[in-house]
Design a protein around this motif. Structure first.
Motif, PDB file in Angstrom:
ATOM      1  N   ARG A 167     -20.248  15.606 -80.945  1.00 38.63           N
ATOM      2  CA  ARG A 167     -20.543  14.632 -79.868  1.00 38.63           C
ATOM      3  C   ARG A 167     -21.380  15.220 -78.587  1.00 38.63           C
ATOM      4  O   ARG A 167     -22.280  14.553 -78.175  1.00 38.63           O
ATOM      5  CB  ARG A 167     -19.208  13.964 -79.605  1.00 38.63           C
ATOM      6  N   ASP A 169     -25.407  14.791 -77.798  1.00 43.85           N
ATOM      7  CA  ASP A 169     -25.913  14.020 -76.825  1.00 43.85           C
ATOM      8  C   ASP A 169     -26.576  14.784 -75.539  1.00 43.85           C
ATOM      9  O   ASP A 169     -27.182  14.512 -74.804  1.00 43.85           O
ATOM     10  CB  ASP A 169     -24.479  13.460 -75.878  1.00 43.85           C
ATOM     11  N   GLY A 192     -19.954  10.278 -87.700  1.00 43.90           N
ATOM     12  CA  GLY A 192     -20.863  11.085 -87.002  1.00 43.90           C
ATOM     13  C   GLY A 192     -21.299  12.015 -87.821  1.00 43.90           C
ATOM     14  O   GLY A 192     -21.710  12.029 -89.204  1.00 43.90           O
TER      15      GLY A 192
END
Length: 468
Positions: free
Chosen positions: A242, A246, A307
């Protein structure tokens, strides 16, 4: 022999200067033995001069040279038109010839020192000075060649010239990092990770947005480029998916996963009629995917539920599925290439023996060889790829079928039930070729010797002429 005229020499020089590095290198090798007052001797001199010039150019622009490929329009990675590199080098030689000559001198001295075992002077200061001059000249566009380079880059991608200049800004940092790349990639430790982090910090100290360019420039120096994931992981201390997704460098793992999707399609769409090399190429893709997945799993903290972690898990499952499907195809096609006769005397048709009345089907044999080359290529990585059991089972089944088929054919030869030995021998040769891929070359050679012995023993002996 008459030498080339000055006009023709200039034409050859222009052609050589505009040729890609690979072509110039090929010409140098081809003309290596040319000497004397021949026409080719003058061409050789032009090629050698150009080769030396390009070696210096590529040394000066080492951090960005690998990015200058093709027309620079690839949207999946940071690249610039190859012509841009030629233009900025021409611009440097025209604008600061003394500095270029000084760089050439220190580079030659360093090469001589290395060859003679002496301590070599460091040419990097001279190279970095030229790189800084190039960045400034590319932005100003005052000189004709630099202006042409900027236009070429901007046509290839919006803001291409400024992006190239920004790469040149951090080139000195990247140059120092390149020397440590083997260490950073091969040995992950506190010291190596600290070195990578320091280089990264130096680059972003020059420009806040330099991080992605820093990694792109390092990736271009690596084979394969996706090994840069190790450096990203070292700099970011094995980030979670994550956090990395990002960040400004989240595109690097995405690029690898997209490549895996394309590689899976290529394996599934393998052309069975394209021959053994197609099978080996697909097998190499299987190994490549296995390596790429390994790097992703090692370099990033993944979660299997969603993900990237979920996507990679699905890719691993797809790989196992497509490989197992190809192994089943190999089993079916090998049976079709070594056919048995069916008897209708029973309530259900039964295979009663080898079908030896027609020659082998070349298409079936060729397709089987393609798939068996594929299976042979993936044998070492089967365990890491998650299809070791399927591979072993398929090879055992095909190997057992080959053994049974060969025994049946040899038995028919011994009992005289074969009408045409040439046809029987052709099937045995095909079985031997299959056996070499399922087992090894020794097993294939043993089968070939058995076939040759059986067929020779059963061949009619020519009559000997009577004495007297």
């Amino acid at each position: 022999m008459v030498a080339l005229s000055d006009r023709k020499i200039e034409i050859v020089r222009t052609l050589v200067e505009s040729a890609p590095d690979k072509i110039v290198g090929g010409l140098q090798r081809a003309l290596a033995d040319t000497n004397g007052d021949t026409v080719l001797a003058s061409v050789r001199q032009i090629v050698e001069t150009e080769t030396r010039d390009r070696l210096l150019r590529n040394a000066v622009f080492q951090p960005v040279a690998p990015l200058c490929v093709g027309d620079g329009s690839d949207k999946n990675s940071l690249v610039f038109p190859a012509r841009a590199l030629s233009c900025i080098w021409s611009g440097l030689k025209a604008q600061v010839p003394a500095e270029v000559a000084a760089a050439a001198k220190v580079s030659a001295e360093a090469a001589t020192a290395v060859a003679t075992g002496r301590r070599a002077p460091d040419p990097n200061a001279a190279f970095d000075s030229l790189v800084r001059l190039t960045a400034d000249a590319l932005r100003s566009g005052d000189q004709r060649d630099f202006r042409a380079a900027a236009e070429i880059c901007d046509r290839a991608r919006p803001g291409g010239a400024e992006t190239l200049a920004a790469c040149l800004d951090i080139a000195p940092v990247v140059r120092r990092a390149i020397a440590r790349l083997p260490e950073w990639v091969a040995h992950a430790s506190g010291d190596t990770n600290a070195g990578a982090r320091l280089a990264y910090k130096d680059s972003v100290a020059i420009a806040d947005d330099a991080g992605p360019r820093f990694f792109e420039m390092l990736a271009a120096q690596l084979t394969p480029p996706w090994m840069v994931l190790r450096i990203i992981s070292a700099v970011m201390d094995k980030p979670t998916e994550r956090y990395l997704a990002d960040s400004e460098v989240g595109g690097f793992p995405e690029r690898v996963m997209n490549a895996i999707d394309e590689e899976l399609k290529a394996i599934a769409g393998m052309d069975l009629d394209a021959g053994p090399e197609a099978g080996r190429a697909a097998g190499r893709l299987v190994d490549l995917i296995t390596q790429q997945v390994f790097e992703l799993e090692v370099c990033i903290e993944l979660t299997r539920e969603s993900g990237w972690g979920r996507r990679i898990l699905e890719q691993k499952q797809s790989l196992a599925s497509v490989v197992e499907a190809r192994l089943r195809d190999a089993d079916k096609l090998s049976t079709a290439a070594l056919p048995l006769q069916s008897s209708s005397r029973f309530s259900r048709p039964r295979k009663t023996g080898p079908k030896l009345d027609t020659p082998p089907d070349s298409k079936a044999v060729g397709r089987t060889m393609t798939l068996l080359h594929f299976a042979h290529e993936i044998r070492r990585g089967a365990n890491h790829g998650g299809f070791s059991a399927a591979h072993a089972k398929a090879m055992e089944k095909i190997g057992g079928m080959i053994d049974h088929y060969v025994d049946e054919v040899l038995d028919h030869i011994r009992t005289g039930d074969v009408e045409d030995l040439k046809i029987a021998h052709a099937y045995l040769r095909a079985a031997a070729d299959f056996n070499g891929l399922v087992r090894d070359n020794k097993a294939a050679e043993l089968l070939r010797r058995r076939a040759a012995t059986a067929c020779e023993a059963d061949s009619p002996q020519p009559l000997k002429p009577k004495a007297g």
